[in-house]
Motif scaffolding. Structure first.
Motif, PDB file in Angstrom:
ATOM      1  N   GLN A   1      -8.502  -1.612  27.769  1.00 56.75           N
ATOM      2  CA  GLN A   1      -8.555  -0.204  28.182  1.00 56.75           C
ATOM      3  C   GLN A   1      -8.813  -0.085  29.678  1.00 56.75           C
ATOM      4  O   GLN A   1      -8.155   0.688  30.386  1.00 56.75           O
ATOM      5  CB  GLN A   1      -9.645   0.527  27.413  1.00 56.75           C
ATOM      6  N   GLN A   2      -9.762  -0.863  30.177  1.00 52.09           N
ATOM      7  CA  GLN A   2     -10.137  -0.770  31.585  1.00 52.09           C
ATOM      8  C   GLN A   2      -9.022  -1.258  32.495  1.00 52.09           C
ATOM      9  O   GLN A   2      -8.780  -0.679  33.561  1.00 52.09           O
ATOM     10  CB  GLN A   2     -11.411  -1.576  31.830  1.00 52.09           C
TER      11      GLN A   2
ATOM     12  N   TRP B   1      -9.633  -1.713  19.149  1.00 54.74           N
ATOM     13  CA  TRP B   1     -10.719  -0.788  18.803  1.00 54.74           C
ATOM     14  C   TRP B   1     -10.754  -0.552  17.297  1.00 54.74           C
ATOM     15  O   TRP B   1     -11.833  -0.441  16.693  1.00 54.74           O
ATOM     16  CB  TRP B   1     -10.538   0.546  19.524  1.00 54.74           C
TER      17      TRP B   1
ATOM     18  N   GLY C   1     -11.329  -4.927  23.471  1.00 57.10           N
ATOM     19  CA  GLY C   1     -10.884  -3.547  23.563  1.00 57.10           C
ATOM     20  C   GLY C   1     -11.216  -2.914  24.900  1.00 57.10           C
ATOM     21  O   GLY C   1     -10.383  -2.214  25.503  1.00 57.10           O
TER      22      GLY C   1
ATOM     23  N   THR D   1      -6.055   5.931  23.304  1.00 54.36           N
ATOM     24  CA  THR D   1      -7.226   5.271  22.718  1.00 54.36           C
ATOM     25  C   THR D   1      -7.625   5.922  21.402  1.00 54.36           C
ATOM     26  O   THR D   1      -8.013   5.238  20.445  1.00 54.36           O
ATOM     27  CB  THR D   1      -8.412   5.316  23.696  1.00 54.36           C
ATOM     28  N   SER D   2      -7.503   7.257  21.326  1.00 53.32           N
ATOM     29  CA  SER D   2      -7.910   7.970  20.110  1.00 53.32           C
ATOM     30  C   SER D   2      -7.049   7.614  18.907  1.00 53.32           C
ATOM     31  O   SER D   2      -7.407   7.935  17.774  1.00 53.32           O
ATOM     32  CB  SER D   2      -7.866   9.482  20.350  1.00 53.32           C
TER      33      SER D   2
ATOM     34  N   PHE E   1     -13.314   8.720  30.969  1.00 56.44           N
ATOM     35  CA  PHE E   1     -12.040   8.127  31.367  1.00 56.44           C
ATOM     36  C   PHE E   1     -11.797   8.326  32.861  1.00 56.44           C
ATOM     37  O   PHE E   1     -11.177   7.484  33.515  1.00 56.44           O
ATOM     38  CB  PHE E   1     -10.893   8.718  30.539  1.00 56.44           C
TER      39      PHE E   1
ATOM     40  N   GLY F   1      -5.092  -2.055  23.238  1.00 52.98           N
ATOM     41  CA  GLY F   1      -6.536  -1.877  23.138  1.00 52.98           C
ATOM     42  C   GLY F   1      -6.935  -1.000  21.966  1.00 52.98           C
ATOM     43  O   GLY F   1      -7.960  -1.242  21.315  1.00 52.98           O
ATOM     44  N   ALA F   2      -6.118   0.017  21.649  1.00 48.92           N
ATOM     45  CA  ALA F   2      -6.418   0.894  20.513  1.00 48.92           C
ATOM     46  C   ALA F   2      -6.410   0.108  19.203  1.00 48.92           C
ATOM     47  O   ALA F   2      -7.223   0.360  18.300  1.00 48.92           O
ATOM     48  CB  ALA F   2      -5.414   2.049  20.454  1.00 48.92           C
TER      49      ALA F   2
ATOM     50  N   VAL G   1      -3.358   0.007  27.049  1.00 49.03           N
ATOM     51  CA  VAL G   1      -4.293   0.885  26.347  1.00 49.03           C
ATOM     52  C   VAL G   1      -3.937   0.961  24.861  1.00 49.03           C
ATOM     53  O   VAL G   1      -4.820   1.024  24.001  1.00 49.03           O
ATOM     54  CB  VAL G   1      -4.313   2.292  26.980  1.00 49.03           C
TER      55      VAL G   1
ATOM     56  N   TYR H   1      -6.894   4.915  17.527  1.00 47.06           N
ATOM     57  CA  TYR H   1      -7.616   3.983  16.654  1.00 47.06           C
ATOM     58  C   TYR H   1      -8.102   4.679  15.391  1.00 47.06           C
ATOM     59  O   TYR H   1      -8.239   4.053  14.329  1.00 47.06           O
ATOM     60  CB  TYR H   1      -8.788   3.336  17.403  1.00 47.06           C
TER      61      TYR H   1
ATOM     62  N   ALA I   1      -4.750   7.910  28.708  1.00 45.78           N
ATOM     63  CA  ALA I   1      -5.616   6.856  28.178  1.00 45.78           C
ATOM     64  C   ALA I   1      -6.502   7.396  27.071  1.00 45.78           C
ATOM     65  O   ALA I   1      -6.736   6.728  26.058  1.00 45.78           O
ATOM     66  CB  ALA I   1      -6.464   6.263  29.297  1.00 45.78           C
TER      67      ALA I   1
END
Length: 309
Positions: free
Chosen positions: A96-97, A170, A92, A112-113, A25, A166-167, A163, A115, A108
């Protein structure tokens, strides 16, 4: 000299993978100082796919050695799966990016975790029934997300929102990958999804971004870390380790990715967590662990009783 047991070796590999992904990250955030999200992802996923090429050859030789059929890259099911999961990976990774520019590496990592908790909840859409532990974990994770990201009366920073969306992508990616993986060669499926993501990112970069050779040169270290170590080596470690790791061990160790992200952000970028944000991290980590550890135990018990988990 004493040799490591298969379980301990697998756990150490998973711990290393979590460490690599957590520090990734920071690499992704620093790389964005020089490149747009599409250009950065195009190069790192291309590198990650190239790292898998030797592994693909090794697995093919092993399958031939034990008399198993080798799945060619031109296999229709493999190509179809690679295209679908590659498209989701592109979505995803892009979210995130792009979002990581406007938030911290630690935030982030934790967002993200999520998901991990979202996967069984989204499974409701295809008839899966989450266990009580998954619901408890989801509530704790949601409370943690509130303390970590919500600002003012009820506002979320733009980067955190990207983000978070994005999760969700993901989580869908994980479910779709779980659908295609048992049907074909998982290493080749990953290679194809990396190549699809790299190709889509490259096209988007040509259409929407302007990057010079000097920009890629300036972002070289973050690109190499994110591509070779995070995408290529991290995935390889996970695949090799999960063959001998217990589900509970894997859940705990891979959840440490978020913790390593916070540590990396503090160590390398000087990022700080407020007491409110720290409470959010603790609640989210507790929710993830409860969902994975006790949810897995309940699912195994249900399967043992003859029910579908």
């Amino acid at each position: 000299m004493a040799t490591l047991s298969p379980r301990l070796r697998a756990n150490l590999l998973l711990l290393l993978a979590a460490f690599i992904w957590g520090f990734s990250f920071v690499a992704q955030r620093t790389g964005m100082a020089h490149l747009g999200p599409f250009a950065f992802n195009a190069v790192r996923f291309l590198l990650g796919g190239l790292v898998l090429l030797p592994l693909m050859g090794l697995f093919d030789r092993q399958r031939q050695r034990v008399g198993l059929a080798v799945v060619p890259l031109r296999d229709r099911r493999l190509l179809r799966g690679g295209a679908v999961v590659g498209l989701l990976l592109f979505g995803g990774a892009t979210l995130q990016q792009a979002g990581i520019v406007f938030t911290t590496a630690g935030k982030a990592g934790f967002i993200t975790s999520l998901y991990v908790v979202l996967v069984p909840l989204l499974g409701l859409l295809v008839g899966h029934r989450p266990s009580a532990a998954v619901w408890v974990g989801a509530v704790l994770a949601a409370a943690g997300l509130y303390f970590l990201t919500i600002e003012g009366a009820f506002g979320m920073a733009w980067g955190d929102l990207l983000v978070l969306v994005g999760a969700f992508v993901w989580a869908i990616h994980f479910l779709v990958l779980g659908h295609f993986s048992p049907q074909t060669d998982t290493i080749k499926l990953s290679f194809l999804q990396f190549m699809v993501c790299a190709a889509l990112s490259a096209v988007a970069a040509l259409l929407f971004e302007t990057s010079a050779i000097a920009d890629f040169r300036a972002a070289l270290i973050p690109i190499l870390y994110s591509g070779i170590l995070s995408v290529g080596l991290g995935y390889t470690l996970q695949v090799v380790a999960l063959g001998n790791a217990r589900p509970a061990d894997a859940a705990i160790l891979l959840s440490l990715e978020a913790v390593f992200a916070v540590f990396a952000g503090w160590l390398l970028l000087g990022e700080q967590l407020t007491s409110r944000a720290f409470l959010g991290c603790v609640l989210m980590l507790a929710g993830i662990l409860i969902s994975q550890l006790f949810g897995e135990a309940e699912a195994q018990g249900s399967r043992g009783a003859g029910e579908q988990g």
